[in-house]
Design a protein around this motif. Sequence first.
Motif, mmCIF file in Angstrom:
data_model
loop_
_atom_site.group_PDB
_atom_site.id
_atom_site.type_symbol
_atom_site.label_atom_id
_atom_site.label_comp_id
_atom_site.label_asym_id
_atom_site.label_seq_id
_atom_site.Cartn_x
_atom_site.Cartn_y
_atom_site.Cartn_z
ATOM 1 N N LEU A 140 -7.481 7.661 -21.645
ATOM 2 C CA LEU A 140 -8.436 6.220 -21.826
ATOM 3 C C LEU A 140 -8.614 4.848 -20.674
ATOM 4 C CD1 LEU A 140 -6.071 4.612 -24.464
ATOM 5 C CD2 LEU A 140 -8.130 6.846 -25.053
ATOM 6 N N CYS A 141 -8.181 5.010 -19.666
ATOM 7 C CA CYS A 141 -9.123 4.289 -18.016
ATOM 8 C C CYS A 141 -9.781 5.587 -17.302
ATOM 9 C CB CYS A 141 -7.732 3.446 -17.545
ATOM 10 S SG CYS A 141 -6.711 2.747 -18.569
ATOM 11 N N TYR A 142 -8.640 6.709 -17.144
ATOM 12 C CA TYR A 142 -9.829 7.724 -16.096
ATOM 13 C C TYR A 142 -10.720 7.969 -16.762
ATOM 14 C CZ TYR A 142 -9.859 12.170 -14.829
ATOM 15 O OH TYR A 142 -10.386 13.675 -13.711
ATOM 16 N N TRP A 143 -11.473 8.170 -18.168
ATOM 17 C CA TRP A 143 -12.563 8.972 -18.220
ATOM 18 C C TRP A 143 -13.713 7.723 -18.324
ATOM 19 C CZ3 TRP A 143 -13.258 13.635 -17.850
ATOM 20 C CH2 TRP A 143 -12.233 14.539 -18.241
ATOM 21 N N VAL A 144 -15.206 7.461 -17.377
ATOM 22 C CA VAL A 144 -15.272 6.476 -17.670
ATOM 23 C C VAL A 144 -16.345 6.223 -18.318
ATOM 24 C CG1 VAL A 144 -17.317 5.547 -16.044
ATOM 25 C CG2 VAL A 144 -15.081 6.508 -15.324
ATOM 26 N N GLY A 145 -16.079 5.220 -19.680
ATOM 27 C CA GLY A 145 -17.090 4.842 -20.941
ATOM 28 C C GLY A 145 -16.563 5.697 -22.148
ATOM 29 N N LEU A 146 -15.105 6.732 -22.082
ATOM 30 C CA LEU A 146 -14.716 7.255 -23.003
ATOM 31 C C LEU A 146 -15.819 6.706 -24.383
ATOM 32 C CD1 LEU A 146 -12.550 8.841 -23.830
ATOM 33 C CD2 LEU A 146 -11.244 7.492 -24.268
ATOM 34 N N PRO A 147 -16.776 7.286 -25.861
ATOM 35 C CA PRO A 147 -16.776 6.591 -25.759
ATOM 36 C C PRO A 147 -16.158 5.821 -27.055
ATOM 37 C CG PRO A 147 -17.395 8.579 -25.776
ATOM 38 C CD PRO A 147 -16.584 8.488 -25.255
ATOM 39 N N GLY A 148 -14.806 6.253 -27.421
ATOM 40 C CA GLY A 148 -14.227 5.680 -28.335
ATOM 41 C C GLY A 148 -13.275 6.856 -29.512
ATOM 42 N N SER B 239 -18.507 -1.885 -23.808
ATOM 43 C CA SER B 239 -17.565 -0.697 -23.952
ATOM 44 C C SER B 239 -16.468 -1.563 -24.069
ATOM 45 C CB SER B 239 -18.268 0.602 -23.290
ATOM 46 O OG SER B 239 -16.925 1.736 -23.109
ATOM 47 N N PRO B 240 -15.488 -1.603 -24.962
ATOM 48 C CA PRO B 240 -13.754 -1.860 -24.720
ATOM 49 C C PRO B 240 -13.972 -0.948 -23.534
ATOM 50 C CG PRO B 240 -13.993 -0.757 -26.868
ATOM 51 C CD PRO B 240 -15.571 -1.660 -25.960
ATOM 52 N N THR B 241 -13.678 0.537 -23.623
ATOM 53 C CA THR B 241 -12.977 2.059 -22.787
ATOM 54 C C THR B 241 -13.189 1.237 -20.997
ATOM 55 O OG1 THR B 241 -14.887 3.318 -23.836
ATOM 56 C CG2 THR B 241 -12.761 3.130 -24.663
ATOM 57 N N LEU B 242 -14.539 0.827 -21.088
ATOM 58 C CA LEU B 242 -15.813 1.073 -19.697
ATOM 59 C C LEU B 242 -15.080 0.023 -19.303
ATOM 60 C CD1 LEU B 242 -17.331 1.294 -17.357
ATOM 61 C CD2 LEU B 242 -19.227 0.330 -18.543
ATOM 62 N N MET B 243 -14.407 -1.283 -19.644
ATOM 63 C CA MET B 243 -13.426 -2.564 -19.155
ATOM 64 C C MET B 243 -11.959 -2.266 -18.737
ATOM 65 S SD MET B 243 -16.003 -5.133 -19.441
ATOM 66 C CE MET B 243 -16.707 -3.824 -19.616
ATOM 67 N N LEU B 244 -11.708 -1.119 -19.472
ATOM 68 C CA LEU B 244 -10.006 -0.930 -18.902
ATOM 69 C C LEU B 244 -10.670 0.576 -17.725
ATOM 70 C CD1 LEU B 244 -8.750 0.876 -22.766
ATOM 71 C CD2 LEU B 244 -8.039 -1.205 -21.069
ATOM 72 N N SER B 245 -11.625 1.103 -18.317
ATOM 73 C CA SER B 245 -11.799 2.285 -16.408
ATOM 74 C C SER B 245 -11.811 0.655 -15.295
ATOM 75 C CB SER B 245 -12.696 2.446 -16.220
ATOM 76 O OG SER B 245 -13.287 3.384 -15.790
ATOM 77 N N MET B 246 -12.820 -0.282 -15.505
ATOM 78 C CA MET B 246 -13.317 -1.294 -14.170
ATOM 79 C C MET B 246 -12.073 -1.802 -14.146
ATOM 80 S SD MET B 246 -16.841 -2.217 -15.346
ATOM 81 C CE MET B 246 -18.349 -1.597 -15.154
ATOM 82 N N ALA B 247 -11.013 -2.045 -15.010
ATOM 83 C CA ALA B 247 -10.124 -2.905 -14.523
ATOM 84 C C ALA B 247 -9.248 -2.244 -14.084
ATOM 85 C CB ALA B 247 -9.218 -3.423 -15.987
ATOM 86 N N CYS B 248 -8.557 -0.389 -13.699
ATOM 87 C CA CYS B 248 -8.294 -0.131 -13.030
ATOM 88 C C CYS B 248 -8.825 0.951 -11.760
ATOM 89 C CB CYS B 248 -8.063 1.112 -13.594
ATOM 90 S SG CYS B 248 -6.791 1.045 -15.007
ATOM 91 N N THR B 249 -10.640 0.500 -11.224
ATOM 92 C CA THR B 249 -11.276 0.832 -10.249
ATOM 93 C C THR B 249 -11.312 -0.461 -9.894
ATOM 94 O OG1 THR B 249 -11.726 2.869 -11.777
ATOM 95 C CG2 THR B 249 -12.923 1.972 -9.462
ATOM 96 N N LEU B 250 -11.556 -1.086 -9.983
ATOM 97 C CA LEU B 250 -12.447 -2.593 -9.392
ATOM 98 C C LEU B 250 -11.541 -3.630 -9.074
ATOM 99 C CD1 LEU B 250 -15.686 -3.474 -11.352
ATOM 100 C CD2 LEU B 250 -15.470 -1.824 -8.810
ATOM 101 N N PHE B 251 -10.315 -3.906 -9.759
ATOM 102 C CA PHE B 251 -9.241 -5.066 -9.646
ATOM 103 C C PHE B 251 -7.858 -4.286 -9.791
ATOM 104 C CE2 PHE B 251 -10.917 -8.381 -12.748
ATOM 105 C CZ PHE B 251 -12.592 -8.106 -11.857
ATOM 106 N N GLY B 252 -7.684 -3.024 -10.082
ATOM 107 C CA GLY B 252 -6.672 -2.130 -8.863
ATOM 108 C C GLY B 252 -5.239 -2.044 -10.004
ATOM 109 N N LEU B 253 -6.117 -2.460 -11.329
ATOM 110 C CA LEU B 253 -4.821 -2.616 -12.736
ATOM 111 C C LEU B 253 -4.523 -1.841 -12.540
ATOM 112 C CD1 LEU B 253 -5.285 -5.320 -12.824
ATOM 113 C CD2 LEU B 253 -5.073 -4.931 -15.800
ATOM 114 N N THR B 254 -3.143 -0.659 -12.854
ATOM 115 C CA THR B 254 -2.746 0.583 -14.013
ATOM 116 C C THR B 254 -3.377 0.773 -14.969
ATOM 117 O OG1 THR B 254 -0.703 -0.176 -14.927
ATOM 118 C CG2 THR B 254 -0.576 0.441 -12.164
ATOM 119 N N PRO B 255 -3.373 1.801 -15.298
ATOM 120 C CA PRO B 255 -3.425 2.523 -17.012
ATOM 121 C C PRO B 255 -2.773 2.106 -17.732
ATOM 122 C CG PRO B 255 -3.561 4.315 -15.540
ATOM 123 C CD PRO B 255 -3.214 3.359 -13.992
#
Length: 403
Positions: A384-392, A325-341
């Motif tokens: 795109l980062c806020y929703w965890v696992g946005l389908p696509g 899931s690429p959108t899950l990676m967007l979410s994790m990059a923000c939540t786990l690593f502290g990137l901004t959206p």
Amino acid sequence: MWDRLLVDCNIATMDPARGVPFGAIENGAIGIQDGRVVRVGRRVELAGYQARKVEPLGGAWVTPGLVDCHTHLVFGGNRAGEYEQRLEGATYEEIARAGGGIASTVRATRSATLEQLIAEARPRLQALMRGGVTTVEIKSGYALDIDGELKMLRAARALGQEEPVRVSPTLLALHALPPEFRERRQDYVELAIASILPAVAREKLAGAVDAYCETIGFTPDEVRDYFETARDLGFRIKLHAEQLSDQGGAALAAEFGALSADHLEHLDETGAQAMARAGLIAVLLPGAFYALKETKRPPVDLLRRHDVAMAVATDCNPGTSPMLSPTLMLSMACTLFGLTPEEALAGMTRNAARALGLEAEIGTIEAGKAADLCVWRVGRPAELCYWVGLPGPERRIFAGVDQ
């Protein structure tokens, strides 16, 4: 007359030259001709142009197609059984002693036919595509012999020819030590340098090479010898660096003018400075961080301080990042690593394109670039980062055509 004109949309161009967050254009329009963007701007600016098909998007957001710049998508079998064993208390070492771990993937990959590798990888690729990916890098590295590495790269090439997606293949010959070379380490390094690299170059099966520079992988000196030959053969360079320890891999990659250094949890100031001077992209892989239950995050503030651009990727692989899931990676990059959206989305668009050397073709919505686009039914790009696992995306457009 253009082929298509997309109107009534908001556009996250991801073009930093626009000087606004996400390179955003509200109430915008995109003209498409022969699979490429010919004009992008506010709707009123494109009002005088004609197209065979004018398509209102009802206020949706349009982004560049997502770019997954680090995957190990082609492999035989899977290791779901080992995942269960680990959760039941078995250690990775115990599993490896019993013939599991990467050795099991090597066996399965070597024994699979080309057709089987393609058939097994296709659903994984299609999952990424449904998530919005229009370009994907696919590494070899699970056969670790000449015939098998060529087979993996041929499978990657076939997937790119058969599916509406751009595939960027990478040779990862120095991924792990194959079982039959356990007591003959230098012999395998020489095989990779003298035989595998030239064989891949002859068939033009990959544009870049990668290596795993780590205490459980290959030493900087071994990687240096491999990179010198790869550079002479015309390959671009990428490197798994500083994932589990600081081996000076980032500085080594910078020395060779690499496209990227990937993982980087243990990157230090010297490595970051070297990356900044050489213009390397830092590819962050939150899926592996999550799956391995790591606690040491990549030094995002250090990368920001030295103005090192960050990309984000799934690292899809059977052992340490079974992520689709690429959108899950967007979410994790923000939540786990502290990137901004905005940083995260740039990490799967323009910076990921740079990590593949494809920034002239993809990664932003600009005139002259490929019309690889995603249409999202969201109110703002941060979703795109806020929703965890946005389908696509609601619609995925590849080379100007809906898929």
